[in-house]
Design a protein around this motif. Sequence first.
Motif, short mmCIF file in Angstrom:
data_model
loop_
_atom_site.label_atom_id
_atom_site.label_comp_id
_atom_site.label_asym_id
_atom_site.label_seq_id
_atom_site.Cartn_x
_atom_site.Cartn_y
_atom_site.Cartn_z
N GLY A 78 2.05 -5.70 23.89
CA GLY A 78 1.74 -6.67 24.93
C GLY A 78 1.22 -7.97 24.34
N TYR A 79 0.36 -7.85 23.32
CA TYR A 79 -0.17 -9.04 22.64
C TYR A 79 0.95 -9.80 21.93
CZ TYR A 79 -2.41 -11.55 18.76
OH TYR A 79 -2.78 -12.48 17.84
N PHE A 80 1.77 -9.09 21.17
CA PHE A 80 2.83 -9.76 20.43
C PHE A 80 3.81 -10.46 21.37
CE2 PHE A 80 3.06 -8.47 15.81
CZ PHE A 80 1.77 -7.97 15.74
N VAL A 81 4.27 -9.76 22.40
CA VAL A 81 5.28 -10.32 23.30
C VAL A 81 4.70 -11.45 24.13
CG1 VAL A 81 6.77 -9.82 25.28
CG2 VAL A 81 6.63 -8.20 23.39
N THR A 82 3.48 -11.30 24.62
CA THR A 82 2.86 -12.33 25.46
C THR A 82 2.68 -13.63 24.69
OG1 THR A 82 1.68 -10.67 26.77
CG2 THR A 82 0.85 -12.92 26.85
N TYR A 83 2.16 -13.55 23.46
CA TYR A 83 1.97 -14.76 22.66
C TYR A 83 3.32 -15.33 22.22
CZ TYR A 83 -3.12 -14.81 22.30
OH TYR A 83 -4.45 -14.93 22.59
N TRP A 84 4.29 -14.47 21.98
CA TRP A 84 5.64 -14.93 21.63
C TRP A 84 6.20 -15.81 22.75
CZ3 TRP A 84 10.62 -14.53 23.52
CH2 TRP A 84 11.67 -14.68 22.61
N LEU A 85 6.04 -15.36 24.00
CA LEU A 85 6.60 -16.09 25.13
C LEU A 85 5.77 -17.30 25.51
CD1 LEU A 85 8.80 -16.21 27.30
CD2 LEU A 85 7.40 -14.71 28.72
N LEU A 86 4.44 -17.15 25.55
CA LEU A 86 3.57 -18.27 25.90
C LEU A 86 3.67 -19.40 24.88
CD1 LEU A 86 0.30 -16.58 27.24
CD2 LEU A 86 2.01 -17.86 28.54
N GLY A 87 3.81 -19.03 23.62
CA GLY A 87 3.96 -20.06 22.60
C GLY A 87 5.17 -20.93 22.87
N LEU A 88 6.29 -20.30 23.20
CA LEU A 88 7.50 -21.06 23.54
C LEU A 88 7.29 -21.92 24.78
CD1 LEU A 88 10.40 -18.49 23.06
CD2 LEU A 88 9.97 -20.54 21.73
N LEU A 89 6.67 -21.34 25.78
CA LEU A 89 6.53 -22.00 27.06
C LEU A 89 5.62 -23.22 26.98
CD1 LEU A 89 7.41 -21.56 30.06
CD2 LEU A 89 5.22 -20.40 30.39
N LEU A 90 4.53 -23.10 26.23
CA LEU A 90 3.52 -24.16 26.21
C LEU A 90 3.76 -25.18 25.10
CD1 LEU A 90 0.34 -21.97 26.85
CD2 LEU A 90 1.68 -23.27 28.50
N HIS A 91 4.07 -24.69 23.91
CA HIS A 91 4.15 -25.60 22.76
C HIS A 91 5.23 -26.66 22.93
CE1 HIS A 91 5.23 -26.90 18.65
NE2 HIS A 91 3.95 -26.72 18.40
N CYS A 92 6.39 -26.26 23.45
CA CYS A 92 7.50 -27.22 23.53
C CYS A 92 7.30 -28.26 24.61
CB CYS A 92 8.82 -26.45 23.75
SG CYS A 92 8.95 -25.62 25.33
N ASN A 93 6.24 -28.13 25.40
CA ASN A 93 5.96 -29.12 26.45
C ASN A 93 4.61 -29.80 26.26
OD1 ASN A 93 8.32 -28.80 28.45
ND2 ASN A 93 7.67 -26.69 28.12
N TRP A 94 4.14 -29.83 25.02
CA TRP A 94 2.89 -30.53 24.67
C TRP A 94 1.68 -29.92 25.36
CZ3 TRP A 94 2.46 -33.69 20.67
CH2 TRP A 94 3.55 -34.43 20.25
N LEU A 95 1.77 -28.67 25.75
CA LEU A 95 0.61 -28.00 26.33
C LEU A 95 -0.18 -27.33 25.22
CD1 LEU A 95 2.43 -26.56 29.44
CD2 LEU A 95 0.61 -28.27 29.48
N PRO A 96 -1.51 -27.19 25.39
CA PRO A 96 -2.36 -26.68 24.28
C PRO A 96 -1.94 -25.29 23.82
CG PRO A 96 -3.69 -27.65 26.03
CD PRO A 96 -2.31 -27.53 26.57
#
Length: 475
Positions: free
Chosen positions: A455-473
Amino acid sequence: CWILTLFGPLIALFNAIIPDHRAEAFSPPRLAPSGSVDQLVEGLLGGLSHWDAEHFLFVAEHGYLYEHNFAFFPGFPLVLLVGTELMRPLWGLLNLRSCLLISVALLNSLFSALAALALHDLGCLVLHCPRQAFYGALLFCLSPANVFLTAGYSEALFALLTFSAMGQLERGQSWTSGLFFALATGVRSNGLVNIGFLVHSQCQDFFSSLMVQNALRQLLKLMGSVFLSVFTLGLPFALFQYYAYTQFCLPGSAHRIPQPLLQLAIDQGYRTAEGNKPPWCSWELPLIYSYIQDVYWNVGFLRYYELKQVPNFLLASPMAVLVAWATWTYVTTHPWLFLTLGMQRSKNKKTLEKPEPGFLSPRVFVYLVHAAALLLFGSLCMHVQVLTRFLCSSSPVVYWFSAHLLLDQEPLLRSLETVPPAGDPPPGQKVPRNSIMGLLYNWKTCSLVTRCILGYFVTYWLLGLLLHCNWLPWT
């Protein structure tokens, strides 16, 4: 590998459907003209260039023009420039920034895949447990820091060089290992910590030969080896500091800065080499890196311990708990190893007791100490939110211990492995070739430990994509 191939399309999708956040981050003006193909490349791959990636791309395109650019080591920008040279036939169609973005996408995907292979090879050498080594490599492909392994960051290249150097050292190839470690130091500053691996290996050789060879001769050999290791790994760092000194502290060495970039420096207060000498030039040991970390990023002992930083501590807490758990498990299993610093004395290495395979093997000791030291330093002296990518790109322990927990705590994993490819799976279960994916497919029947790790690996994998590419922290 299919996980790595998903990043490009997903980044392009998220970058297109989610409005960019207006972040107060480094964002220099574009000097080269942009055509329709350049705009297409920016739309598809622009999400790879946010936050610190913008610094690396800027250095690759313009060089070290601003003082704070020297926080980012030259290894990765140089590799990107090599990638653009290989794209020379496209220069008439694309500007330099577009070529750099394509280089980022292709090279970091390649580096990530090769780093997974290097980690698997290292795991086989250290753990003597092919299953744990294989699952550790699979988990690397699903790393919580995977967005930084794909975006324009130096983490993927650093992981490849570091894991390769560790593997060469395990094979007894100290010269090749030292070369890879030195290259890693030219990519990221924390490569200096890897000196400990070479010194530990040399000390082990010293103690193992102490009883059968001349002690004074072996001591002199040890001192010479340690000096050579420190010199080799410290040389890239020292040369980079010297280059900064020639640019900012010696007259007539500064590069000419284009007017738009000079105006940006005036507007934002960036120091350039054309101005007055910075204060670090007059230090007894003029290290620009220490000055930048102190002045620009406010990095220092316990400086980040403020109430407003609680969300960032929460962001880093899963990685901190994972490494702390690994350390505690290992220490309680092998307390004698920590009392002897992992040194083994024997007249003949063949007489040593065959080590226990897996994460709890005595050979993991130095890797565990390395991970614990990075955790301690990162928690006390760094911006704690970078702890995830800091450890995920530097330490195999993150993946080895996670694989150890899955194999030790998940009965379903063993049952999935025993089903032959052409056989019938257990009722209500799907059995893909990849057992980690099998656990995800059968999520509801997994143990609590498995759910927490995956759950930790997959959640951070997806959130990283979602937030980083849109200048979100998500830095």
